[in-house]
Design a protein around this motif. Structure first.
Motif, PDB file in Angstrom:
ATOM      1  N   UNK A 168       0.803  -1.216   0.000  1.00 17.14           N
ATOM      2  CA  UNK A 168       0.000   0.000   0.000  1.00 17.14           C
ATOM      3  C   UNK A 168       0.840   1.272   0.000  1.00 17.14           C
ATOM      4  N   UNK A 169       1.870   1.314   0.790  1.00 15.91           N
ATOM      5  CA  UNK A 169       2.683   2.519   0.913  1.00 15.91           C
ATOM      6  C   UNK A 169       3.637   2.736  -0.247  1.00 15.91           C
ATOM      7  N   UNK A 170       3.661   1.854  -1.196  1.00 16.19           N
ATOM      8  CA  UNK A 170       4.612   1.971  -2.308  1.00 16.19           C
ATOM      9  C   UNK A 170       3.981   2.529  -3.576  1.00 16.19           C
ATOM     10  N   UNK A 171       2.817   3.124  -3.478  1.00 17.06           N
ATOM     11  CA  UNK A 171       2.197   3.787  -4.624  1.00 17.06           C
ATOM     12  C   UNK A 171       1.875   2.839  -5.759  1.00 17.06           C
ATOM     13  N   UNK A 172       2.410   3.118  -6.933  1.00 14.08           N
ATOM     14  CA  UNK A 172       2.130   2.358  -8.153  1.00 14.08           C
ATOM     15  C   UNK A 172       2.639   0.927  -8.136  1.00 14.08           C
ATOM     16  N   UNK A 188      -0.388  -6.266  -8.686  1.00  8.49           N
ATOM     17  CA  UNK A 188      -1.723  -6.755  -9.042  1.00  8.49           C
ATOM     18  C   UNK A 188      -1.768  -7.154 -10.519  1.00  8.49           C
ATOM     19  N   UNK A 189      -1.154  -6.313 -11.356  1.00  5.84           N
ATOM     20  CA  UNK A 189      -1.104  -6.599 -12.794  1.00  5.84           C
ATOM     21  C   UNK A 189      -0.309  -7.876 -13.076  1.00  5.84           C
ATOM     22  N   UNK A 190       0.800  -8.034 -12.399  1.00  3.49           N
ATOM     23  CA  UNK A 190       1.639  -9.224 -12.590  1.00  3.49           C
ATOM     24  C   UNK A 190       0.886 -10.484 -12.169  1.00  3.49           C
ATOM     25  N   UNK A 191       0.157 -10.395 -11.067  1.00  2.00           N
ATOM     26  CA  UNK A 191      -0.633 -11.529 -10.602  1.00  2.00           C
ATOM     27  C   UNK A 191      -1.708 -11.879 -11.635  1.00  2.00           C
ATOM     28  N   UNK A 192      -2.367 -10.853 -12.188  1.00  4.00           N
ATOM     29  CA  UNK A 192      -3.403 -11.074 -13.206  1.00  4.00           C
ATOM     30  C   UNK A 192      -2.793 -11.703 -14.462  1.00  4.00           C
ATOM     31  N   UNK A 193      -1.600 -11.258 -14.847  1.00  9.82           N
ATOM     32  CA  UNK A 193      -0.928 -11.813 -16.027  1.00  9.82           C
ATOM     33  C   UNK A 193      -0.572 -13.281 -15.795  1.00  9.82           C
ATOM     34  N   UNK A 194      -0.107 -13.605 -14.608  1.00 12.05           N
ATOM     35  CA  UNK A 194       0.224 -14.998 -14.287  1.00 12.05           C
ATOM     36  C   UNK A 194      -1.032 -15.862 -14.313  1.00 12.05           C
ATOM     37  N   UNK A 195      -2.126 -15.323 -13.781  1.00 15.53           N
ATOM     38  CA  UNK A 195      -3.384 -16.055 -13.786  1.00 15.53           C
ATOM     39  C   UNK A 195      -3.847 -16.309 -15.225  1.00 15.53           C
ATOM     40  N   UNK A 196      -3.732 -15.292 -16.074  1.00 15.51           N
ATOM     41  CA  UNK A 196      -4.119 -15.439 -17.467  1.00 15.51           C
ATOM     42  C   UNK A 196      -3.265 -16.498 -18.158  1.00 15.51           C
ATOM     43  N   UNK A 197      -1.970 -16.469 -17.909  1.00  8.82           N
ATOM     44  CA  UNK A 197      -1.078 -17.446 -18.523  1.00  8.82           C
ATOM     45  C   UNK A 197      -1.434 -18.867 -18.081  1.00  8.82           C
TER      46      UNK A 197
END
Length: 114
Positions: free
Chosen positions: A3-7, A13-22
């Motif tokens: 949370x404290x690390x901004x972007x 979250x994007x990386x997790x979604x990409x792994x899930x898609x793969x």
């Protein structure tokens, strides 16, 4: 967590979604390789079986159509059955890809590399 690390939280979250898609795409590839479709012609006299990926696995021909004078008709029936199986394989792949796209929340019409 991040949370404290901004972007960086969004990136994780994007990386997790990409792994899930793969993972889901690999599973879909395996499913399409084992899903069978059957194309027919001549009211079922010729049947071609293929995987949903389009690999022809079997060809069944009713012996009643073997007649030397009708060789061209038999050839046409065989080609028609194979074409029907390939069309069904393509349709099945598109259907399963559409389902996966929807499940992953991707925009309609976005092609997946299947």
């Amino acid at each position: 967590m991040l949370k404290g690390l901004g972007g960086l939280g969004d990136m994780a979250k994007m990386m997790k979604a990409a792994q899930e898609m793969q993972t889901k795409m690999v599973a879909l590839q395996e499913t399409l390789s084992t899903t069978m479709v059957v194309g027919e012609s001549g009211a079922g006299l010729v049947k071609a079986t293929a995987t949903a990926k389009g690999t022809l696995t079997a060809l069944e021909i009713d012996p009643s159509i073997f007649n030397a004078e009708e060789k061209e008709v038999v050839e046409d029936l065989i080609l028609a059955a194979i074409k029907d199986a390939q069309e069904k394989a393509t349709a099945k792949t598109q259907e399963e890809t559409r389902k996966l796209s929807e499940e992953l929340g991707l925009p309609a019409g976005m092609g997946l590399p299947i």
